[in-house]
Design a protein around this motif. Structure first.
Motif, PDB file in Angstrom:
ATOM      1  N   VAL A   1     -19.854 -19.901  54.086  1.00 30.56           N
ATOM      2  CA  VAL A   1     -19.053 -18.647  54.313  1.00 30.56           C
ATOM      3  C   VAL A   1     -17.561 -18.913  54.153  1.00 30.56           C
ATOM      4  CG1 VAL A   1     -18.305 -16.972  56.147  1.00 30.56           C
ATOM      5  CG2 VAL A   1     -20.532 -18.085  56.430  1.00 30.56           C
ATOM      6  N   ALA A   2     -17.118 -17.966  53.273  1.00 32.12           N
ATOM      7  CA  ALA A   2     -15.580 -18.152  53.011  1.00 32.12           C
ATOM      8  C   ALA A   2     -14.665 -17.893  54.000  1.00 32.12           C
ATOM      9  CB  ALA A   2     -15.177 -17.187  51.632  1.00 32.12           C
ATOM     10  N   GLY A   3     -13.451 -18.611  53.954  1.00 32.66           N
ATOM     11  CA  GLY A   3     -12.212 -18.423  54.791  1.00 32.66           C
ATOM     12  C   GLY A   3     -11.367 -17.810  54.112  1.00 32.66           C
ATOM     13  N   GLU A   4     -10.120 -17.594  54.473  1.00 37.02           N
ATOM     14  CA  GLU A   4      -9.174 -16.995  53.882  1.00 37.02           C
ATOM     15  C   GLU A   4      -8.631 -17.559  52.363  1.00 37.02           C
ATOM     16  OE1 GLU A   4      -7.645 -14.015  54.337  1.00 37.02           O
ATOM     17  OE2 GLU A   4      -9.266 -13.944  55.772  1.00 37.02           O
ATOM     18  N   PRO A   5      -8.335 -17.081  51.360  1.00 38.51           N
ATOM     19  CA  PRO A   5      -7.952 -17.434  50.135  1.00 38.51           C
ATOM     20  C   PRO A   5      -6.560 -18.037  50.360  1.00 38.51           C
ATOM     21  CG  PRO A   5      -8.493 -15.407  49.743  1.00 38.51           C
ATOM     22  CD  PRO A   5      -8.882 -15.532  51.082  1.00 38.51           C
ATOM     23  N   ARG A   6      -5.966 -19.010  49.452  1.00 43.38           N
ATOM     24  CA  ARG A   6      -4.540 -19.510  49.289  1.00 43.38           C
ATOM     25  C   ARG A   6      -4.347 -19.937  48.019  1.00 43.38           C
ATOM     26  NH1 ARG A   6      -7.062 -23.949  50.592  1.00 43.38           N
ATOM     27  NH2 ARG A   6      -6.464 -26.152  50.160  1.00 43.38           N
ATOM     28  N   GLU A   7      -3.072 -19.760  47.670  1.00 48.72           N
ATOM     29  CA  GLU A   7      -2.763 -20.258  46.301  1.00 48.72           C
ATOM     30  C   GLU A   7      -1.753 -21.419  46.129  1.00 48.72           C
ATOM     31  OE1 GLU A   7      -0.014 -18.107  42.706  1.00 48.72           O
ATOM     32  OE2 GLU A   7      -1.340 -17.108  43.545  1.00 48.72           O
ATOM     33  N   LEU A   8      -2.238 -22.511  45.305  1.00 46.90           N
ATOM     34  CA  LEU A   8      -1.630 -23.512  45.379  1.00 46.90           C
ATOM     35  C   LEU A   8      -1.383 -23.950  43.801  1.00 46.90           C
ATOM     36  CD1 LEU A   8      -0.467 -26.189  46.488  1.00 46.90           C
ATOM     37  CD2 LEU A   8      -2.919 -27.173  46.370  1.00 46.90           C
ATOM     38  N   ASN A   9       0.044 -24.231  43.468  1.00 45.40           N
ATOM     39  CA  ASN A   9       0.401 -24.245  42.057  1.00 45.40           C
ATOM     40  C   ASN A   9      -0.418 -23.177  40.966  1.00 45.40           C
ATOM     41  OD1 ASN A   9       1.726 -26.470  42.712  1.00 45.40           O
ATOM     42  ND2 ASN A   9      -0.036 -27.821  42.332  1.00 45.40           N
ATOM     43  N   GLY A  10      -0.481 -21.947  41.381  1.00 39.33           N
ATOM     44  CA  GLY A  10      -0.814 -21.056  40.475  1.00 39.33           C
ATOM     45  C   GLY A  10      -2.412 -21.022  40.438  1.00 39.33           C
ATOM     46  N   GLN A  11      -3.095 -21.898  41.413  1.00 38.76           N
ATOM     47  CA  GLN A  11      -4.574 -21.675  41.316  1.00 38.76           C
ATOM     48  C   GLN A  11      -5.260 -21.180  42.818  1.00 38.76           C
ATOM     49  OE1 GLN A  11      -7.082 -22.655  38.898  1.00 38.76           O
ATOM     50  NE2 GLN A  11      -8.262 -21.746  40.291  1.00 38.76           N
ATOM     51  N   GLN A  12      -6.023 -20.352  42.702  1.00 34.88           N
ATOM     52  CA  GLN A  12      -6.537 -19.829  44.061  1.00 34.88           C
ATOM     53  C   GLN A  12      -7.527 -20.808  44.665  1.00 34.88           C
ATOM     54  OE1 GLN A  12      -7.004 -15.445  44.566  1.00 34.88           O
ATOM     55  NE2 GLN A  12      -9.241 -15.998  45.068  1.00 34.88           N
ATOM     56  N   TYR A  13      -7.583 -21.145  45.969  1.00 39.88           N
ATOM     57  CA  TYR A  13      -8.444 -21.976  46.519  1.00 39.88           C
ATOM     58  C   TYR A  13      -9.163 -21.055  47.724  1.00 39.88           C
ATOM     59  CZ  TYR A  13      -6.753 -26.055  44.252  1.00 39.88           C
ATOM     60  OH  TYR A  13      -6.108 -27.147  43.360  1.00 39.88           O
ATOM     61  N   VAL A  14     -10.335 -21.606  47.973  1.00 43.51           N
ATOM     62  CA  VAL A  14     -11.064 -20.946  49.075  1.00 43.51           C
ATOM     63  C   VAL A  14     -11.676 -21.912  49.936  1.00 43.51           C
ATOM     64  CG1 VAL A  14     -12.726 -19.294  49.803  1.00 43.51           C
ATOM     65  CG2 VAL A  14     -11.178 -18.824  47.845  1.00 43.51           C
ATOM     66  N   GLN A  15     -11.690 -22.151  51.155  1.00 43.51           N
ATOM     67  CA  GLN A  15     -12.275 -22.982  51.923  1.00 43.51           C
ATOM     68  C   GLN A  15     -13.479 -22.516  52.619  1.00 43.51           C
ATOM     69  OE1 GLN A  15      -9.422 -24.277  54.820  1.00 43.51           O
ATOM     70  NE2 GLN A  15      -9.127 -26.038  53.621  1.00 43.51           N
ATOM     71  N   TYR A  16     -14.526 -23.022  52.304  1.00 45.54           N
ATOM     72  CA  TYR A  16     -15.948 -22.562  52.689  1.00 45.54           C
ATOM     73  C   TYR A  16     -16.529 -23.688  53.778  1.00 45.54           C
ATOM     74  CZ  TYR A  16     -16.499 -19.443  48.839  1.00 45.54           C
ATOM     75  OH  TYR A  16     -16.474 -18.404  47.978  1.00 45.54           O
ATOM     76  N   SER A  17     -16.962 -22.839  54.958  1.00 44.54           N
ATOM     77  CA  SER A  17     -17.550 -23.378  56.135  1.00 44.54           C
ATOM     78  C   SER A  17     -18.909 -23.459  56.106  1.00 44.54           C
ATOM     79  CB  SER A  17     -17.033 -22.794  57.446  1.00 44.54           C
ATOM     80  OG  SER A  17     -15.778 -22.803  57.200  1.00 44.54           O
ATOM     81  N   PHE A  18     -19.819 -24.424  56.373  1.00 48.62           N
ATOM     82  CA  PHE A  18     -21.295 -24.462  56.612  1.00 48.62           C
ATOM     83  C   PHE A  18     -21.842 -23.712  57.560  1.00 48.62           C
ATOM     84  CE2 PHE A  18     -25.076 -26.834  58.117  1.00 48.62           C
ATOM     85  CZ  PHE A  18     -25.948 -26.582  57.004  1.00 48.62           C
ATOM     86  N   ASP A  19     -22.896 -22.637  57.208  1.00 48.60           N
ATOM     87  CA  ASP A  19     -23.378 -21.808  58.318  1.00 48.60           C
ATOM     88  C   ASP A  19     -24.922 -22.433  58.476  1.00 48.60           C
ATOM     89  OD1 ASP A  19     -24.622 -19.889  59.549  1.00 48.60           O
ATOM     90  OD2 ASP A  19     -24.101 -18.212  58.180  1.00 48.60           O
ATOM     91  N   ALA A  20     -24.964 -23.391  59.406  1.00 46.32           N
ATOM     92  CA  ALA A  20     -26.330 -24.085  59.641  1.00 46.32           C
ATOM     93  C   ALA A  20     -27.344 -22.964  60.237  1.00 46.32           C
ATOM     94  CB  ALA A  20     -25.840 -24.785  60.930  1.00 46.32           C
ATOM     95  N   LYS A  21     -27.103 -21.916  60.880  1.00 46.20           N
ATOM     96  CA  LYS A  21     -28.023 -21.091  61.288  1.00 46.20           C
ATOM     97  C   LYS A  21     -28.756 -20.416  60.166  1.00 46.20           C
ATOM     98  CE  LYS A  21     -25.410 -16.952  62.260  1.00 46.20           C
ATOM     99  NZ  LYS A  21     -25.492 -16.240  61.026  1.00 46.20           N
ATOM    100  N   ASP A  22     -28.306 -20.136  58.885  1.00 45.04           N
ATOM    101  CA  ASP A  22     -28.834 -19.425  57.876  1.00 45.04           C
ATOM    102  C   ASP A  22     -29.262 -20.533  56.815  1.00 45.04           C
ATOM    103  OD1 ASP A  22     -28.751 -17.048  58.788  1.00 45.04           O
ATOM    104  OD2 ASP A  22     -26.841 -16.538  57.787  1.00 45.04           O
ATOM    105  N   SER A  23     -29.063 -21.813  56.914  1.00 44.20           N
ATOM    106  CA  SER A  23     -29.249 -22.887  55.999  1.00 44.20           C
ATOM    107  C   SER A  23     -30.660 -23.715  56.567  1.00 44.20           C
ATOM    108  CB  SER A  23     -28.436 -24.017  55.947  1.00 44.20           C
ATOM    109  OG  SER A  23     -27.151 -23.229  55.727  1.00 44.20           O
ATOM    110  N   ASP A  24     -31.124 -24.307  55.507  1.00 42.41           N
ATOM    111  CA  ASP A  24     -32.525 -24.939  55.746  1.00 42.41           C
ATOM    112  C   ASP A  24     -32.057 -26.497  56.918  1.00 42.41           C
ATOM    113  OD1 ASP A  24     -33.936 -23.728  54.149  1.00 42.41           O
ATOM    114  OD2 ASP A  24     -33.976 -24.920  52.557  1.00 42.41           O
ATOM    115  N   ASP A  25     -33.213 -26.513  57.660  1.00 40.69           N
ATOM    116  CA  ASP A  25     -32.934 -27.693  58.580  1.00 40.69           C
ATOM    117  C   ASP A  25     -33.273 -29.068  57.870  1.00 40.69           C
ATOM    118  OD1 ASP A  25     -32.347 -26.171  60.870  1.00 40.69           O
ATOM    119  OD2 ASP A  25     -34.382 -26.032  61.451  1.00 40.69           O
ATOM    120  N   LEU A  26     -32.460 -29.958  58.274  1.00 35.87           N
ATOM    121  CA  LEU A  26     -32.644 -31.373  57.525  1.00 35.87           C
ATOM    122  C   LEU A  26     -33.032 -32.159  58.712  1.00 35.87           C
ATOM    123  CD1 LEU A  26     -29.145 -31.580  55.547  1.00 35.87           C
ATOM    124  CD2 LEU A  26     -31.535 -31.125  54.880  1.00 35.87           C
ATOM    125  N   GLN A  27     -34.079 -32.795  58.454  1.00 33.83           N
ATOM    126  CA  GLN A  27     -34.964 -33.648  59.282  1.00 33.83           C
ATOM    127  C   GLN A  27     -34.079 -34.901  59.431  1.00 33.83           C
ATOM    128  OE1 GLN A  27     -37.324 -32.765  61.052  1.00 33.83           O
ATOM    129  NE2 GLN A  27     -37.543 -31.086  59.806  1.00 33.83           N
TER     130      GLN A  27
END
Length: 92
Positions: A54-80
């Motif tokens: 899931v995306a967080g708030e975008p930010r700009e650094l040196n003219g490039q847009q960056y977005v931090q994504y956080s893991f959504d465990a409940k909607d992801s496959d379980d890893l044994q």
């Protein structure tokens, strides 16, 4: 003068946690906007696994847009053999 036209429709996705923790990739804007959710697939112990981020708030650094994504465990496959995804980490 630098040409940033090639970057205007791209952004850098930074994966903060989960199986893709610490990785980045360039992604294209969808209809001029970042993707609010990203689905990634990976081969884990010989099995295809799906991971939702899931995306967080975008930010700009040196003219490039960056977005931090956080893991959504409940909607992801379980890893044994992995730690409980609902358990909070004590590491900073």
């Amino acid at each position: 003068m630098s040409d940033t036209s090639s970057d205007s429709n791209q952004y850098v996705a930074e994966y903060l946690d989960g199986p893709l923790e610490g990785t980045t990739e360039h992604r294209f804007l969808q209809d001029g906007a970042i993707e609010p959710r990203v689905t990634q697939y990976a081969l884990v112990d010989g099995t295809d696994a799906m991971f939702e981020y899931v995306a967080g708030e975008p930010r700009e650094l040196n003219g490039q847009q960056y977005v931090q994504y956080s893991f959504d465990a409940k909607d992801s496959d379980d890893l044994q053999g992995q730690a409980d995804p609902n358990e909070e980490s004590e590491h900073l």
